[in-house]
Design an enzyme around this catalytic site. Structure first.
Site: not given
Ligand SMILES: O=C(CO)[C@H](O)[C@H](O)COP(=O)(O)O
Length: 145
Positions: A65, A98
């Site tokens: 993400c 680990h």
């Molecule tokens: O990193 C993330 C969660 O931890 C998500 O990918 C992020 O919040 C997505 O944000 P956006 O909708 O602005 O692309």
């Protein structure tokens, strides 16, 4: 080795880079994540890949993400899953050796493409050490009860 890869929308570009890299190395890869132009939220991607690992459909999972934070948190909410957020290849090696991590998460907006590929290689080329580390992950599993 069969790998599951999952991503939210922010992780799509890096997903394809890692996917192609893994295929070029001869891994079988199942893509559970958002395709180009598709909207997928990170909890859904984390759940799909984590469940595939638990069912034995894939051996390990890679999650992406924007930061790696949400998708690793979501994966760790799936009972039985150990997910490690990795920003460097040493952590990825240790995640396997680990803590026998089922999946690693990488932040697509944090980590450059070449480092991300190194992280993935390091994780997949490393094996769980067992012994005292097995005792410790068993103690960790007890926290889920
Ligand atoms: O990193 C993330 C969660 O931890 C998500 O990918 C992020 O919040 C997505 O944000 P956006 O909708 O602005 O692309």
């Amino acid at each position: 080795m069969k790998i599951g890869i999952g991503n939210d929308t922010a992780g799509t570009k890096l997903k394809y880079i890692i996917l192609e890299h893994l295929k070029s190395k001869g891994f079988e890869v199942i893509d559970f994540g958002a395709a180009n132009g598709e909207t997928v939220e990170y909890p859904a991607a984390a759940k799909t890949v984590s469940e595939a690992v638990l069912k034995g459909e894939v051996d390990k999972g890679i999650l992406l993400c924007a930061t790696g934070i949400g998708i690793s948190m979501a994966a760790n909410k799936i009972k039985g899953i150990r997910a490690a957020l990795c920003a460097d290849s040493y952590s990825a090696k240790m995640a396997a050796e680990h803590t026998d991590a089922h999946v690693i998460a990488i932040g697509a907006k944090i980590i450059g493409e070449e480092v991300a590929v190194d992280i993935v290689d390091s994780f997949l080329n490393s094996r769980f050490s067992g012994g005292v580390f097995k005792t410790r992950i068993d103690l960790m599993s007890e926290l889920e009860k």
